[in-house]
Design an enzyme around this catalytic site. Structure first.
Site, PDB file in Angstrom:
ATOM      1  N   SER A 134       0.851  -1.182   0.000  1.00 56.18           N
ATOM      2  CA  SER A 134       0.000   0.000   0.000  1.00 56.18           C
ATOM      3  C   SER A 134       0.889   1.236   0.000  1.00 56.18           C
ATOM      4  CB  SER A 134      -0.955  -0.040   1.196  1.00 56.18           C
ATOM      5  OG  SER A 134      -1.963   0.929   1.077  1.00 56.18           O
ATOM      6  N   ASP A 185      -8.220  -5.762  -5.533  1.00 53.51           N
ATOM      7  CA  ASP A 185      -7.881  -4.600  -4.706  1.00 53.51           C
ATOM      8  C   ASP A 185      -8.837  -3.454  -5.020  1.00 53.51           C
ATOM      9  OD1 ASP A 185      -6.617  -2.396  -3.440  1.00 53.51           O
ATOM     10  OD2 ASP A 185      -4.654  -3.324  -3.709  1.00 53.51           O
ATOM     11  N   HIS A 199      -7.017  -5.731  -0.849  1.00 49.79           N
ATOM     12  CA  HIS A 199      -5.903  -4.795  -0.689  1.00 49.79           C
ATOM     13  C   HIS A 199      -4.823  -5.376   0.221  1.00 49.79           C
ATOM     14  CE1 HIS A 199      -3.673  -1.169  -0.756  1.00 49.79           C
ATOM     15  NE2 HIS A 199      -3.934  -0.835   0.498  1.00 49.79           N
TER      16      HIS A 199
END
Length: 623
Positions: free
Chosen positions: A235, A473, A518
């Site tokens: 991320s 995601d 994610h």
């Protein structure tokens, strides 16, 4: 992880729009939820997924060139004496020896288990008068240190040390470091108000300050600098990982990049684009598409495409979502449709806009950032968490407690409010998709964006890069990773004479993970040493082990086996291979489909590479 972007947003009032409208109180501190989700294996009941002891307790079968450092060779200073060590532009605030066993994370008390005895060093870096960069270095202090250094990335707007990453690092024998990125605001974006230098700290300077000071501390305690250095982040931590490869290319031998938010200014533009679609102006927090309709969308997509892309027809996700051309007709409302059983024409238009992603509103219609992929919108870690928000009592993405509004709206407000417009009263419906984006690029892009595809210095010093990204995601668009990978291929051919795609494969490999949300979680096989351990502690099942094997033994990963962590008692265990892109998993047609050995890695006949290469791109989406 699914909460990698929200690690630490504090409980307080958040204003999404101007005036008195849209005031939402976040009643639960997100940091606790994030820490719980990051606990390795927490989603999987003990009886539902394979587990193994902490990697730090098992000899690495792949990389034995660097033996454990003998405890009797500690040099120059003891752990407690490190408090006297002088640092350039910084200070050591605390040193202590932590006994083996369970240690409560200093920020929230979360129990970090199965730890070796280690030396904990707490420090700050002050490269400018406006900087206060916190960092910690944990060094195994029982003979298990393997002369390797690991730096772990952060999520969201940071503001906290990554204690769970530190813990896993020392379990594996690394001297491990983490930084708070120059913020002590526990995830809030307001730390930059009146502090322009903190933008630079957050963007990249905290990384370099931590790397240099941490390695010096390790050298002082252990008598020598680490012989191998690795970075792993997902991320925002993935953005940091690419920042290391681009801006500080000689600092690490191997870099593992997960779902990178590297086109920071444009990704947050996408957050606002989607939020403008979902939440009506001027201040409504009632979504145009309630999360109760998401199963209708996902079921239709899976019925049309699952099993036609190399995966199984029974999969609750798509193996190759970019190849799916969704037909909305079966789920579009007619005059006779019962309420709650279909999508209206307006709602179908919103879904298409989210699939397609933001475009400029200056008449050029140029794409700003990729959209999201179809297939698992209804999974708790996906659209409900990030886009539409979830109702009270709805399915959870792990044991988290979140506000019932999409996280994209909160993050979009935080970025364009505090970073760009320096105000908590920012109205996300005021954003235009041309001059406002140009302003963000000009003022913040140089510090925050990690989009330079020229990796020749990193390549030339022998660096290796593994990147992974989940196709489901809903925080960072999967296509963004594919785009960057392809841009590096193009740029390296221009700057390195004779460079070929084979040369790219020799230092940079991308793995797309079908069914992964994610950073981790989701309906697919999503545990492979990213944030949850894979089914075996070796280079075939663990991405960091695969990186070590590549750097130290010269063996590049061809596939990494991921396991599905069961999310309910009825959720079956299975494994799938993650493949070097553009190859994707393909069921062989015989044998147990839950066993990865019965799957091959196959390149689809046509696959999306990059929107800037139309001759190699699938046709535009057809609905």
């Amino acid at each position: 992880m699914p909460l990698a972007w929200i690690a630490g947003i504090d409980a307080r009032y958040v204003r999404l729009t101007n005036g008195s409208h849209g005031m939402i109180r976040l009643r639960t501190i997100f940091l606790v939820a994030a820490a719980i989700l990051m606990a390795l294996g927490l989603w999987a009941p003990a009886s539902s997924a394979k587990t193994f002891p902490p990697i730090g307790t098992i000899p690495n079968p792949d990389s034995n060139k660097l033996m454990p450092f003998p405890v009797d060779q500690f040099a120059r200073m003891s752990c407690k004496d490190l408090i006297t060590l002088k640092l350039a532009q910084g200070n050591i605030l605390k040193t202590e020896v932590i006994p083996a066993g369970t240690y409560p994370a200093p920020n929230n008390g979360f129990p970090l288990m199965n730890l070796p005895k280690f030396c904990r060093v707490v420090g700050v870096a002050t490269p400018t008068s406006d900087s206060l960069i916190g960092f910690e270095v944990w060094i195994p202090y029982d003979g298990s240190y393997r002369r390797r250094y690991l730096q772990v990335g952060n999520g969201g707007f940071s503001g906290d040390i990554g204690y769970i990453g530190l813990a896993e690092g020392i379990r594996r024998g690394y001297a491990t470091a983490s930084t708070d990125d120059g913020s002590q605001r526990h995830g809030s974006a307001d730390f930059v108000l009146g502090h322009p230098q903190k933008v630079t700290d957050y963007g990249h300077r905290a990384l370099k300050q931590t790397t240099d000071k941490a390695k010096f501390i390790v050298k002082t305690l252990m008598g020598t600098y680490p012989e191998r250095s690795y970075f792993h982040g997902c991320s925002n931590g993935g953005r940091e990982a690419l920042m290391e490869a681009q801006r500080y290319p000689n600092d690490f031998d191997g870099i593992v990049v997960g779902a990178p938010a590297n086109y920071f200014t444009h990704q947050f533009t996408g957050f606002v684009w989607n939020s403008q679609q979902i939440y009506p102006p001027p201040a409504s927090v009632i979504p145009n598409i309630p999360s109760s309709l998401l199963p209708i969308l996902s079921s239709a997509v899976q019925a049309q495409c699952a099993g036609h892309d190399g995966g199984l027809s029974s999969d609750k996700f798509l193996t190759n979502p970019p190849a799916c051309r969704v037909n909305f007709a079966p789920i579009t409302c007619t005059a006779s449709s019962p309420p709650g059983t279909c999508l209206t024409l307006a709602q179908v238009g919103i879904v298409k806009a989210i699939y397609d992603g933001p475009v400029r509103d200056d008449g050029s219609n140029a794409r700003i950032f990729p959209g999201f992929e179809p297939g698992a919108e209804a999974h708790a870690c996906n659209w409900g968490m990030w886009i539409t928000g979830k109702p009270t009592g709805g399915a959870q993405c792990g044991p988290e407690a979140l506000p019932h509004i999409g996280l994209q709206a909160l993050f979009g407000w935080g970025f364009f409010g505090f970073f760009v417009n320096h105000s908590a009263l920012y109205n996300i419906h005021a954003l235009n998709f041309s001059s406002d984006i140009d302003n963000a690029d000009a003022t913040l892009g140089p510090d925050l964006n990690a989009i330079d595809p020229d990796l020749h210095v990193f390549h030339d010093h022998g660096g290796k890069l593994i990147q992974y990204h989940g196709f489901d995601d809903t925080a960072v668009a999967p296509q963004n990773s594919i785009d960057y990978w392809a841009q590096v291929d193009i740029r390296m051919r221009a700057v390195e004479p004779g460079f070929s795609h084979a040369d790219l494969d020799n230092f940079y490999r991308l793995f797309m993970a079908p069914g992964m949300s994610h950073c981790a979680g989701g309906p697919g096989a999503t545990a492979f040493g990213n944030l949850f351990n894979g089914s075996a502690p070796d280079a075939d099942h663990d991405v960091l082990r695969a990186m070590e094997h590549w750097v130290e033994d010269g063996v590049a990963p061809e596939r990494i086996v991921a396991q599905h962590l069961a999310e309910s008692p009825s959720d079956p265990y299975f494994e799938r291979p993650l493949c070097v892109y553009p190859k994707l998993p393909h069921y062989n047609g015989s044998g147990d489909p839950n066993v990865a050995a019965n799957w091959s890695c196959v390149a689809p006949s046509r696959f999306p590479v990059i929107h800037y290469l139309p001759e190699r791109l699938l046709p535009e989406r057809r609905y």
